[in-house]
Design an enzyme around this catalytic site. Structure first.
Site, mmCIF file in Angstrom:
data_model
loop_
_atom_site.group_PDB
_atom_site.id
_atom_site.type_symbol
_atom_site.label_atom_id
_atom_site.label_comp_id
_atom_site.label_asym_id
_atom_site.label_seq_id
_atom_site.Cartn_x
_atom_site.Cartn_y
_atom_site.Cartn_z
ATOM 1 C CG ASN A 38 0.193 -6.962 3.956
ATOM 2 O OD1 ASN A 38 -0.583 -6.280 3.387
ATOM 3 N ND2 ASN A 38 0.940 -6.875 2.805
ATOM 4 C CG ASP A 39 4.952 -6.591 3.317
ATOM 5 O OD1 ASP A 39 4.179 -7.762 3.158
ATOM 6 O OD2 ASP A 39 4.966 -6.283 2.003
ATOM 7 N NE ARG A 167 5.655 -5.757 -5.859
ATOM 8 C CZ ARG A 167 5.122 -6.318 -6.102
ATOM 9 N NH1 ARG A 167 5.084 -5.346 -7.365
ATOM 10 N NH2 ARG A 167 5.430 -7.310 -6.224
ATOM 11 C CG ASP A 168 8.177 -3.554 -1.751
ATOM 12 O OD1 ASP A 168 6.503 -3.202 -1.595
ATOM 13 O OD2 ASP A 168 8.665 -4.647 -2.401
ATOM 14 C CD GLU A 223 6.426 -8.990 -3.752
ATOM 15 O OE1 GLU A 223 5.832 -8.275 -4.140
ATOM 16 O OE2 GLU A 223 6.501 -9.601 -2.836
HETATM 17 C C1 FRU Z 1 4.997 -8.232 -0.286
HETATM 18 C C2 FRU Z 1 4.070 -6.894 -1.086
HETATM 19 C C3 FRU Z 1 4.575 -5.550 -1.100
HETATM 20 C C4 FRU Z 1 3.690 -4.563 -1.279
HETATM 21 C C5 FRU Z 1 3.112 -4.495 -0.281
HETATM 22 C C6 FRU Z 1 1.697 -4.715 -1.160
HETATM 23 O O1 FRU Z 1 4.712 -8.874 0.527
HETATM 24 O O2 FRU Z 1 3.688 -7.676 -1.904
HETATM 25 O O3 FRU Z 1 6.042 -6.280 -2.417
HETATM 26 O O4 FRU Z 1 4.706 -3.393 -1.312
HETATM 27 O O5 FRU Z 1 2.964 -6.341 -0.409
HETATM 28 O O6 FRU Z 1 1.119 -4.665 -0.076
#
Ligand code: FRU
Length: 504
Positions: A38-39, A167-168, A223
Site C-alpha cells: 500500500n502507501d 501516524r505517517d 492520514e
Molecule cells: C494509509 C494508512 C496509513 C498507515 C498505513 C498502514 O493508507 O492507513 O495511515 O500508516 O496505511 O499500512
C-alpha cells in the site's frame, strides 16, 4: 544488524520474485516484489537517485504486519528492486512499521521516520494499536533502528490528541538546518489534524504547532500528510478517511485533498485559502512528494482505494501498484498534475490524426494497445455542436471502459462497469472539467491494468484500475452530434533503453 524477521522477509522475496513473470507486472508502474503493497513511503532523493519505500506484506496479497519494501530509479519509469528495508521486529513496532518518509542527512546517511505500532491491552480489556514515531538510519540498503525509539509518543501530543491515531510522519530538512516533520493525528472533535514537529538532529523532536484540521468538514482521521512550497504558495496534502461527498468534488470514503494557502515560516502558521480534490478517479490514495534536484515537485501515490482493496483479481502474485509519478505545479490557484516528463523518452511508434470527424463509432488505424500514451483533443464540428463524446478503451467484444464528456454540463463520466472486474463495487466516477474555448484535451496513460487520465494539461487527473484481459486492446470513438478530433498516440517501449542509457 539484520534481524531474523528482516532476513526472513528478504529470503522470501529472493526466493519468490523470480516466479512473477514480467508480463504479470505493470510495465512501468511500481509493484512490490511479491505479495501486498500500500502507501508509498520515503519517496526521496538519496545520493543522486530517487528512492521509494512502500507499505509491504510480502507473505500474502492481503494487508498484514507492515514491512517496508524498497525500490529506486533514476527516471521514475524504470525501477530496480532493493532488499526489504524494515521488518516489524522491535517491541515498539511489533504490530507494524507503518507509513513514513525519508531524508538524506548532511553526513550522507539516510534517515527513515515511520510510525511504530504496538498492540497494548487497554484498561477496559480491549487490545488496541498505539502509534508512535520512530527513526531508522542507514546507507540506502540497510537501516538500524535508533536506540532512542520511539522518538515521538503520546507525551508529545497536544491536549486531546489521540495516541491511537498518530501516524505517517513526513520529514524534511529545511534551509534553516533543522528537520521538520508533519504527522497526522485525530483530535478531541474526533476528526483529523496535522501536527508540526522540529528537531536539530533528526532524533530528538519537539512539538511546534497544529498546522490545520478537518473540524469534521473534510472527513475524519487525516492520514499521510505532506507539506511543501509550490509556485509561491504552500500546499498541504492529506488523505482523509470517511469523507462525506460534496457535489462532484469530493466522493464519499477515502479521498485525498489538497489544501493550498500561505505559510508564515517564522511563526509556523499555515493559512488555508482553498481546498480541492487531488484525483477524481477511483484508485488513488496516500500520495507523497519529493523535490528533484532540477527544481520539480514530483508526487507518487498508491493506485488503490481501501474501500475496494479486498476485491482482487484471482491468480495474482502481487497486489497493489503506485501511480506514474506526476509533476506538480499551480495554475489559477489550482493544483496541476502531469506525468513526469521522463516518460516521453520511452515513446515509441507515433500515430497521429488531425480533424477527424466523429459521429458514429470510429476506429483509427494503429490506435489500439494497453501500454501507451494517448492524447485526444476534441471540439465541436460546426455550429450545431454535440451532446456527448465518448471513447472506449481496453475494449473487445465483451469488455470496455468508457470516458464520456458532455459539453453542456462540462461533465466527465468514467465507467468501468464492463471492464471485466466481477465485483459489485464502485465503477463510475463523474467530475467537472474546464474546456478552453470549447476545446477539451484528454491524455490517457495506460499500463496493462490501469489508466491515468489528465484533462487540459493536468487541470484534473483521474486514476482507474482496469482488470481487463490484456488482449482487449481496441480503442473506439463516438459522438452524439459532430465532433472534430485530433489524436496522437505513442506506444511506450519499456523493453528499449531510454535515451541517454540504461539505469545501472
Ligand atoms: C494509509 C494508512 C496509513 C498507515 C498505513 C498502514 O493508507 O492507513 O495511515 O500508516 O496505511 O499500512
Amino acid at each position: 544488524m539484520v534481524s531474523e524477521k528482516l532476513q526472513k522477509a528478504r529470503d522470501f522475496e529472493g526466493k519468490y520474485i523470480p516466479y512473477v513473470p514480467a508480463s504479470k507486472r505493470p510495465a512501468f508502474h511500481v509493484t512490490g516484489g511479491i505479495g501486498w503493497i500500500n502507501d508509498p513511503n520515503g519517496f526521496s532523493v538519496y545520493k543522486g537517485e530517487y528512492h521509494l519505500f512502500f507499505q509491504y506484506h510480502p507473505y500474502s496479497t492481503k494487508w498484514g504486519p507492515m514491512h517496508w519494501g524498497h525500490v529506486k530509479t533514476r527516471d521514475f519509469v524504470r525501477w530496480a528492486f532493493l532488499p526489504v528495508a524494515m521488518a516489524p521486529d522491535e517491541p515498539y513496532d511489533h504490530a507494524g512499521c507503518f507509513s513514513g518518509s525519508a531524508v538524506e542527512m548532511p553526513d550522507g546517511r539516510q534517515l527513515l521516520m515511520y510510525t511504530g505500532v504496538q498492540q497494548v491491552r487497554q484498561e477496559d480489556g480491549v487490545l488496541r494499536d498505539i502509534q508512535t514515531q520512530c527513526i531508522a538510519i542507514g546507507d540506502g540498503i540497510n537501516y538500524e533502528k535508533c536506540p532512542e525509539n520511539p522518538v515521538l509518543t503520546e507525551k508529545d501530543l497536544p491536549e486531546g490528541g489521540s495516541k491511537y491515531d498518530f501516524r505517517d510522519p513526513k520529514v524534511w530538512l529545511d534551509e534553516d538546518g533543522s528537520y521538520y516533520a508533519v504527522v497526522g493525528n485525530r483530535c478531541s472533535d474526533d476528526s483529523g489534524t496535522i501536527l508540526l514537529y522540529r528537531s536539530e538532529d533528526g532524533i530528538h523532536w519537539t512539538y511546534i504547532t497544529m498546522l490545520d484540521a478537518s473540524y469534521n468538514e473534510y472527513g475524519k482521521m487525516w492520514e499521510c500528510p505532506d507539506f511543501f512550497p509550490l509556485d509561491g504558495k504552500q500546499v498541504l496534502l492529506t488523505s482523509p478517511q470517511e469523507m462525506t461527498p460534496v457535489g462532484l468534488e469530493f466522493h464519499p470514503g477515502f479521498g485525498t485533498i489538497c489544501l493550498i494557502g500561505s505559510y508564515d515560516k517564522e511563526h509556523c502558521a499555515f493559512l488555508r485559502e482553498r481546498v480541492q480534490a487531488v484525483d477524481y478517479g477511483i484508485d488513488f490514495y496516500a500520495p507523497q512528494t519529493l523535490a528533484t534536484p532540477d527544481g520539480r515537485r514530483v508526487m507518487t501515490a498508491w493506485m488503490q482505494n481501501w474501500s475496494t482493496a479486498n476485491c482482487q483479481p484471482s491468480g495474482i502474485h502481487c497486489f497493489g501498484e503506485m501511480i506514474l509519478p506526476r509533476e506538480l505545479t499551480l495554475r489559477d490557484g489550482r493544483l496541476i498534475q502531469n506525468p513526469v516528463r521522463e516518460l516521453e523518452r520511452y515513446r515509441g511508434r507515433r500515430v497521429s490524426f488531425r480533424d477527424v470527424l466523429v459521429s458514429d463509432e470510429t476506429n483509427l488505424q494503429g490506435v489500439r494497445g494497453r501500454i501507451l500514451d494517448l492524447t485526444v483533443t476534441i471540439r465541436p464540428a460546426g455550429k450545431s455542436g454535440y451532446r456527448w463524446f465518448r471513447f472506449n478503451i481496453a475494449k473487445d467484444g465483451e469488455h470496455f471502459t468508457t470516458v464520456r464528456y458532455k459539453p453542456e454540463t462540462s461533465k466527465i463520466r468514467v465507467d468501468r462497469t464492463r471492464c471485466g472486474f466481477p465485483y459489485d463495487i464502485v465503477h463510475v466516477r463523474e467530475f467537472l472539467v474546464r474546456p478552453r474555448d470549447g476545446e477539451l484535451k484528454i491524455r490517457a496513460i495506460m499500463d496493462r491494468h490501469s489508466v491515468e487520465l489528465f484533462f487540459n494539461d493536468g487541470e484534473q487527473a483521474a486514476t482507474f484500475l482496469l482488470y481487463t484481459p490484456e488482449q482487449a486492446d481496441a480503442i473506439s470513438f463516438e459522438a452524439d452530434g459532430a465532433v472534430l478530433m485530433d489524436v496522437e498516440k505513442y506506444d511506450l517501449l519499456l523493453g528499449a533503453e531510454p535515451e541517454g542509457g540504461a539505469q545501472k
